[in-house]
Structures are given as structure tokens and as C-alpha cells.
Design a protein around this motif. Structure first.
Motif, PDB file in Angstrom:
ATOM      1  N   ALA A   1       4.068  13.033   3.773  1.00  0.00           N
ATOM      2  CA  ALA A   1       3.172  11.932   3.408  1.00  0.00           C
ATOM      3  C   ALA A   1       3.994  10.652   3.242  1.00  0.00           C
TER       4      ALA A   1
ATOM      5  N   GLU B   1       3.044   2.935   3.019  1.00  0.00           N
ATOM      6  CA  GLU B   1       1.671   2.850   3.495  1.00  0.00           C
ATOM      7  C   GLU B   1       1.162   1.409   3.454  1.00  0.00           C
TER       8      GLU B   1
ATOM      9  N   GLY C   1      -2.011  10.182   8.390  1.00  0.00           N
ATOM     10  CA  GLY C   1      -3.325  10.507   7.847  1.00  0.00           C
ATOM     11  C   GLY C   1      -3.906  11.803   8.380  1.00  0.00           C
TER      12      GLY C   1
ATOM     13  N   ARG D   1      -2.832  14.609   8.103  1.00  0.00           N
ATOM     14  CA  ARG D   1      -2.686  15.643   7.071  1.00  0.00           C
ATOM     15  C   ARG D   1      -3.985  15.761   6.274  1.00  0.00           C
ATOM     16  N   SER D   2      -4.581  14.625   5.920  1.00  0.00           N
ATOM     17  CA  SER D   2      -5.859  14.635   5.195  1.00  0.00           C
ATOM     18  C   SER D   2      -6.977  15.216   6.047  1.00  0.00           C
TER      19      SER D   2
ATOM     20  N   LEU E   1     -10.806   9.137  10.726  1.00  0.00           N
ATOM     21  CA  LEU E   1      -9.546   8.584  10.227  1.00  0.00           C
ATOM     22  C   LEU E   1      -9.212   7.277  10.939  1.00  0.00           C
TER      23      LEU E   1
ATOM     24  N   SER F   1      -5.440   7.696   2.123  1.00  0.00           N
ATOM     25  CA  SER F   1      -6.062   9.025   2.120  1.00  0.00           C
ATOM     26  C   SER F   1      -7.335   9.033   1.280  1.00  0.00           C
TER      27      SER F   1
ATOM     28  N   TRP G   1     -11.027   9.568   3.165  1.00  0.00           N
ATOM     29  CA  TRP G   1     -11.642  10.867   2.909  1.00  0.00           C
ATOM     30  C   TRP G   1     -13.126  10.874   3.292  1.00  0.00           C
TER      31      TRP G   1
END
Length: 192
Positions: free
Chosen positions: A13, A19, A41, A43-44, A70, A86, A90
């Protein structure tokens, strides 16, 4: 778990400072910074897809749909608002995943259920629903094993990693579908 999804979840991350810097650069038109935000991103996206309990091809489809959300979030993200990407993304990720229909899964594959399998008499009733719809109905109305109590929309949303609005929408759609199915059964019943 799918190797592709496992790879996405293992990606490091970005720190909040990295970021913010990348987001400002992307806002100014730096395509490499935008790509770095999208890559980190993912990963989210993988996490959200796993939280829906999807597997195999459905999991990969959800990741693909979530990537679209995303990208939309990255393009609209304002780093000066004090929110991490993130967190902001979401909702966008989940909205795209919910918009894309997934193949229906048998009730045995639904996970996680509130406290175990759906009560025997309810399984056939929920069979026409998608896995996510069945999960919401099971959690909202306490249809799990003995002792399961109904959950509020907020609790169901937290349990499934969705927003309260998404739970409300899914529940409404599932209930309309169940009503239509019951109406058909009622039409076939002999009149007295």
C-alpha cells in the motif's frame, strides 16, 4: 484463492504522503502518477471482491468490474479533502461490482452466512436469488441456523462490506423477486 487476486492483495500500500503526492500529480495530468494510484488501489478492489464471497470466474469478473469503479474514483479523487483514496474509492468499487451481474451460485456456496447454513425449509425459497441477494435476506431476516437473530441493515452492511444503501437496494430487489415467485405459487393453488 485465485492467484491473480492473491497477487493483488499482496501488493504494498502507498503511504498517505505518497498517495497525496501522486493524486496531485495525476490531477495535473501526469499519466504515470494516475497509473500508480490505480495499481496500488487494485488491492482494495481484490479485497472488496473477496468480501462478496465470490470465487473462480465470478471473482475475476468482480475484480474487473471493480477496477472500472476504481478508475472512476481515481479520476474524481481530491487529495485535499483529507480522505484516503481507498476510503473514497470503496463506494465506487462496490457500485461497479453490484452493477455487473454474477452467475448465480448454489446456496451451499454462499459465504459467510450469519451462523451456518440456511434453515432447510428456506433453501428452496431462496434458490432463485443471486448469492449476494440470498446473503442479505439470510442476514436481515435471521434465516441461518437456530438462534440466528435478524440483523439491522447497518449490521448486515458491515458484515458484507457494503453500504446501507446497497443492502437496502439488494434487499428490495430480492423481496420483489420472492413476492413474484410466491404470487405464481398462489396463482397455481386451487381456489376454494
Amino acid at each position: 484463492m485465485d492467484r491473480f487476486v492473491r497477487t493483488l492483495m499482496a501488493a504494498p500500500a502507498l503511504s498517505a504522503a505518497q498517495e497525496q503526492l501522486l493524486a496531485r500529480q495525476a490531477r495535473d495530468g501526469d499519466l504515470e502518477a494516475r497509473e500508480a494510484l490505480i495499481t496500488s488501489g487494485m488491492r482494495s478492489v481484490a479485497l472488496r471482491a473477496r468480501m462478496l464471497g465470490l470465487q473462480g470466474e465470478d471473482l475475476r469478473d468482480a475484480v474487473q468490474s471493480g477496477a472500472v469503479g476504481l478508475i472512476r474514483a481515481v479520476d474524481r479523487f481530491d487529495p485535499d479533502r483529507g480522505v484516503r483514496l481507498s476510503t473514497y474509492a470503496w463506494r465506487w468499487i462496490g457500485a461497479e461490482m453490484m452493477r455487473t451481474p454474477h452467475r448465480e451460485l448454489p446456496l451451499d456456496d454462499i459465504e459467510p452466512l450469519a451462523d451456518g447454513p440456511v434453515a432447510g425449509s428456506c433453501g428452496p425459497l431462496l434458490a432463485p436469488l443471486t448469492a449476494v441477494e440470498a446473503q442479505v435476506v439470510v442476514l436481515r431476516f435471521g434465516l441461518g441456523s437456530q438462534g440466528s437473530s435478524p440483523m439491522s441493515r447497518r449490521a448486515a452492511a458491515d458484515h458484507l462490506g457494503l453500504t446501507i444503501s446497497q443492502v437496502r437496494t439488494i434487499e428490495g430487489k430480492a423481496m420483489r423477486q420472492l413476492r413474484r415467485g410466491l404470487a405464481k405459487v398462489g396463482d397455481r393453488a386451487p381456489h376454494q
